[in-house]
Design a protein around this motif. Structure first.
Motif, PDB file in Angstrom:
ATOM      1  N   ASP A  58       0.846  -1.196   0.000  1.00  0.00           N
ATOM      2  CA  ASP A  58       0.000   0.000   0.000  1.00  0.00           C
ATOM      3  C   ASP A  58       0.885   1.251   0.000  1.00  0.00           C
ATOM      4  OD1 ASP A  58      -2.055   1.787   0.186  1.00  0.00           O
ATOM      5  OD2 ASP A  58      -2.921   0.937   2.010  1.00  0.00           O
ATOM      6  N   VAL A  59       0.796   2.034  -1.053  1.00  0.00           N
ATOM      7  CA  VAL A  59       1.633   3.228  -1.195  1.00  0.00           C
ATOM      8  C   VAL A  59       1.233   4.330  -0.214  1.00  0.00           C
ATOM      9  CG1 VAL A  59       2.208   2.776  -3.596  1.00  0.00           C
ATOM     10  CG2 VAL A  59       0.202   4.161  -3.053  1.00  0.00           C
ATOM     11  N   ARG A  60       0.072   4.210   0.370  1.00  0.00           N
ATOM     12  CA  ARG A  60      -0.383   5.259   1.293  1.00  0.00           C
ATOM     13  C   ARG A  60       0.498   5.340   2.536  1.00  0.00           C
ATOM     14  NH1 ARG A  60      -6.585   3.642   1.563  1.00  0.00           N
ATOM     15  NH2 ARG A  60      -5.531   1.645   1.750  1.00  0.00           N
ATOM     16  N   TYR A  61       1.095   4.203   2.948  1.00  0.00           N
ATOM     17  CA  TYR A  61       2.003   4.257   4.095  1.00  0.00           C
ATOM     18  C   TYR A  61       3.204   5.141   3.781  1.00  0.00           C
ATOM     19  CZ  TYR A  61      -0.590   0.416   6.189  1.00  0.00           C
ATOM     20  OH  TYR A  61      -1.577  -0.366   6.736  1.00  0.00           O
ATOM     21  N   GLY A  62       3.743   5.001   2.585  1.00  0.00           N
ATOM     22  CA  GLY A  62       4.859   5.849   2.172  1.00  0.00           C
ATOM     23  C   GLY A  62       4.461   7.301   2.042  1.00  0.00           C
ATOM     24  N   GLN A  63       3.255   7.532   1.556  1.00  0.00           N
ATOM     25  CA  GLN A  63       2.782   8.906   1.414  1.00  0.00           C
ATOM     26  C   GLN A  63       2.614   9.560   2.780  1.00  0.00           C
ATOM     27  OE1 GLN A  63      -0.770   8.240  -0.863  1.00  0.00           O
ATOM     28  NE2 GLN A  63       0.305   8.282  -2.830  1.00  0.00           N
ATOM     29  N   VAL A  64       2.119   8.803   3.745  1.00  0.00           N
ATOM     30  CA  VAL A  64       1.973   9.347   5.104  1.00  0.00           C
ATOM     31  C   VAL A  64       3.341   9.667   5.685  1.00  0.00           C
ATOM     32  CG1 VAL A  64       1.285   8.774   7.466  1.00  0.00           C
ATOM     33  CG2 VAL A  64      -0.248   8.271   5.565  1.00  0.00           C
ATOM     34  N   ALA A  65       4.315   8.755   5.489  1.00  0.00           N
ATOM     35  CA  ALA A  65       5.655   9.001   6.019  1.00  0.00           C
ATOM     36  C   ALA A  65       6.286  10.218   5.355  1.00  0.00           C
ATOM     37  CB  ALA A  65       6.529   7.758   5.802  1.00  0.00           C
ATOM     38  N   GLN A  66       6.085  10.369   4.045  1.00  0.00           N
ATOM     39  CA  GLN A  66       6.627  11.540   3.365  1.00  0.00           C
ATOM     40  C   GLN A  66       5.936  12.824   3.814  1.00  0.00           C
ATOM     41  OE1 GLN A  66       6.351  10.486  -0.798  1.00  0.00           O
ATOM     42  NE2 GLN A  66       8.518   9.895  -0.842  1.00  0.00           N
ATOM     43  N   SER A  67       4.651  12.740   4.106  1.00  0.00           N
ATOM     44  CA  SER A  67       3.952  13.941   4.586  1.00  0.00           C
ATOM     45  C   SER A  67       4.412  14.327   5.986  1.00  0.00           C
ATOM     46  CB  SER A  67       2.446  13.717   4.574  1.00  0.00           C
ATOM     47  OG  SER A  67       2.069  12.806   5.584  1.00  0.00           O
ATOM     48  N   LEU A  68       4.968  13.376   6.714  1.00  0.00           N
ATOM     49  CA  LEU A  68       5.516  13.672   8.039  1.00  0.00           C
ATOM     50  C   LEU A  68       6.984  14.097   7.976  1.00  0.00           C
ATOM     51  CD1 LEU A  68       3.894  10.776  10.060  1.00  0.00           C
ATOM     52  CD2 LEU A  68       3.316  13.212  10.150  1.00  0.00           C
ATOM     53  N   GLY A  69       7.532  14.202   6.745  1.00  0.00           N
ATOM     54  CA  GLY A  69       8.884  14.736   6.591  1.00  0.00           C
ATOM     55  C   GLY A  69       9.946  13.704   6.277  1.00  0.00           C
ATOM     56  N   ALA A  70       9.595  12.460   6.055  1.00  0.00           N
ATOM     57  CA  ALA A  70      10.585  11.443   5.738  1.00  0.00           C
ATOM     58  C   ALA A  70      10.978  11.535   4.271  1.00  0.00           C
ATOM     59  CB  ALA A  70      10.030  10.053   6.032  1.00  0.00           C
ATOM     60  N   GLY A  71      12.250  11.318   4.008  1.00  0.00           N
ATOM     61  CA  GLY A  71      12.729  11.300   2.629  1.00  0.00           C
ATOM     62  C   GLY A  71      12.465   9.947   1.975  1.00  0.00           C
ATOM     63  N   ARG A  72      12.810   9.849   0.689  1.00  0.00           N
ATOM     64  CA  ARG A  72      12.544   8.615  -0.044  1.00  0.00           C
ATOM     65  C   ARG A  72      13.309   7.425   0.539  1.00  0.00           C
ATOM     66  NH1 ARG A  72      11.502   8.457  -5.964  1.00  0.00           N
ATOM     67  NH2 ARG A  72       9.744   9.850  -6.195  1.00  0.00           N
ATOM     68  N   LEU A  73      14.579   7.617   0.865  1.00  0.00           N
ATOM     69  CA  LEU A  73      15.357   6.524   1.441  1.00  0.00           C
ATOM     70  C   LEU A  73      14.822   6.121   2.811  1.00  0.00           C
ATOM     71  CD1 LEU A  73      19.055   7.335   0.486  1.00  0.00           C
ATOM     72  CD2 LEU A  73      17.655   5.417  -0.258  1.00  0.00           C
ATOM     73  N   SER A  74      14.459   7.098   3.579  1.00  0.00           N
ATOM     74  CA  SER A  74      13.899   6.811   4.896  1.00  0.00           C
ATOM     75  C   SER A  74      12.594   6.037   4.775  1.00  0.00           C
ATOM     76  CB  SER A  74      13.684   8.114   5.665  1.00  0.00           C
ATOM     77  OG  SER A  74      13.176   7.836   6.947  1.00  0.00           O
ATOM     78  N   VAL A  75      11.757   6.423   3.827  1.00  0.00           N
ATOM     79  CA  VAL A  75      10.493   5.698   3.605  1.00  0.00           C
ATOM     80  C   VAL A  75      10.790   4.258   3.211  1.00  0.00           C
ATOM     81  CG1 VAL A  75       8.489   5.534   2.078  1.00  0.00           C
ATOM     82  CG2 VAL A  75       9.125   7.733   3.063  1.00  0.00           C
ATOM     83  N   PHE A  76      11.780   4.090   2.323  1.00  0.00           N
ATOM     84  CA  PHE A  76      12.101   2.743   1.865  1.00  0.00           C
ATOM     85  C   PHE A  76      12.614   1.874   3.015  1.00  0.00           C
ATOM     86  CE2 PHE A  76      15.123  -0.317   0.016  1.00  0.00           C
ATOM     87  CZ  PHE A  76      14.231  -1.049  -0.761  1.00  0.00           C
ATOM     88  N   PHE A  77      13.577   2.398   3.786  1.00  0.00           N
ATOM     89  CA  PHE A  77      14.194   1.583   4.831  1.00  0.00           C
ATOM     90  C   PHE A  77      13.369   1.470   6.107  1.00  0.00           C
ATOM     91  CE2 PHE A  77      18.047   2.474   2.326  1.00  0.00           C
ATOM     92  CZ  PHE A  77      18.483   1.169   2.174  1.00  0.00           C
ATOM     93  N   ARG A  78      12.585   2.489   6.424  1.00  0.00           N
ATOM     94  CA  ARG A  78      11.858   2.473   7.698  1.00  0.00           C
ATOM     95  C   ARG A  78      10.393   2.109   7.578  1.00  0.00           C
ATOM     96  NH1 ARG A  78      13.128   7.185  11.475  1.00  0.00           N
ATOM     97  NH2 ARG A  78      12.786   5.569  13.000  1.00  0.00           N
ATOM     98  N   VAL A  79       9.853   2.135   6.336  1.00  0.00           N
ATOM     99  CA  VAL A  79       8.434   1.813   6.156  1.00  0.00           C
ATOM    100  C   VAL A  79       8.267   0.587   5.258  1.00  0.00           C
ATOM    101  CG1 VAL A  79       6.201   2.662   5.341  1.00  0.00           C
ATOM    102  CG2 VAL A  79       7.753   4.217   6.524  1.00  0.00           C
ATOM    103  N   GLN A  80       8.793   0.680   4.038  1.00  0.00           N
ATOM    104  CA  GLN A  80       8.537  -0.381   3.074  1.00  0.00           C
ATOM    105  C   GLN A  80       9.281  -1.682   3.390  1.00  0.00           C
ATOM    106  OE1 GLN A  80       9.548   1.771  -0.504  1.00  0.00           O
ATOM    107  NE2 GLN A  80       7.397   2.243  -0.916  1.00  0.00           N
ATOM    108  N   LEU A  81      10.568  -1.612   3.697  1.00  0.00           N
ATOM    109  CA  LEU A  81      11.309  -2.842   4.001  1.00  0.00           C
ATOM    110  C   LEU A  81      10.772  -3.581   5.224  1.00  0.00           C
ATOM    111  CD1 LEU A  81      15.076  -2.272   3.156  1.00  0.00           C
ATOM    112  CD2 LEU A  81      13.382  -3.640   1.974  1.00  0.00           C
ATOM    113  N   PRO A  82      10.448  -2.886   6.317  1.00  0.00           N
ATOM    114  CA  PRO A  82       9.848  -3.639   7.423  1.00  0.00           C
ATOM    115  C   PRO A  82       8.523  -4.302   7.052  1.00  0.00           C
ATOM    116  CG  PRO A  82      10.695  -1.571   8.243  1.00  0.00           C
ATOM    117  CD  PRO A  82      10.800  -1.528   6.737  1.00  0.00           C
TER     118      PRO A  82
END
Length: 168
Positions: A58-82
């Motif tokens: 679900d891409v919405r998790y990444g969108q929420v993380a980016q809206s909270l200020g996370a960068g693309r790498l941070s979204v990948f390593f802290r949201v998508q990979l887990p």
């Protein structure tokens, strides 16, 4: 091109390995060459195992993380990979099971100089002590089983404090 990486699944192993066998390799690099030959046949299975979970992420998790200020790498390593930990462990288990069973890549690339469990089991099967043959056969069954058990046990242990990641 999409689908080209599935060639090891479609083409006969002998056809692919004959070309790889012609590469000039130093004696010290035979183990690494066998590893690369195994990776050649394992990657399509791993990709098939991960394609569905990656597509259904679900891409919405990444969108929420980016809206909270996370960068693309941070979204990948802290949201998508887990979120893909269980599918990645399953893909690793499938790949490990495939690798344990590969006979021709180990034999043809190294010329029989690199020993694997499968090459030893096949060599022993032509004669020898039945107990040793049985031990190798049991080891060939236990290793993939262990990979799948770890793939099933680790995600609940890793995410025991995250209710949404436990799959319940």
């Amino acid at each position: 091109p999409d689908g080209f990486d599935y060639a090891p699944l479609i083409l006969p192993q002998v056809a692919l390995l004959t070309g790889l066998q012609m590469l000039p390799l130093p004696q010290a690099a035979l183990g690494f060459a066998v590893f690369l030959a195994h990776v050649l046949f394992v990657l399509p299975y791993a990709r098939l195992s991960l394609a569905g979970p990656w597509r259904n992420l679900d891409v919405r998790y990444g969108q929420v993380a980016q809206s909270l200020g996370a960068g693309r790498l941070s979204v990948f390593f802290r949201v998508q990979l887990p979120m893909l930990t269980a599918p990645m462990l399953t893909a690793f288990a499938v790949g490990f099971a495939v690798s344990v069973g590969l006979y021709l890549p180990s034999l043809m690339i190294s010329g029989g100089r690199v020993m694997t469990i499968t090459t030893e089991a096949v060599a022993l099967s032509s004669g020898g002590d039945r107990r040793v043959i049985a031990a190798y056969a049991l080891l060939q069954a236990i290793l993939p089983f262990t990979g799948f058990v770890l793939a099933a046990i680790l995600p609940p242990l890793l995410f025991r404090h995250r209710a949404g990641m436990r799959g319940k």
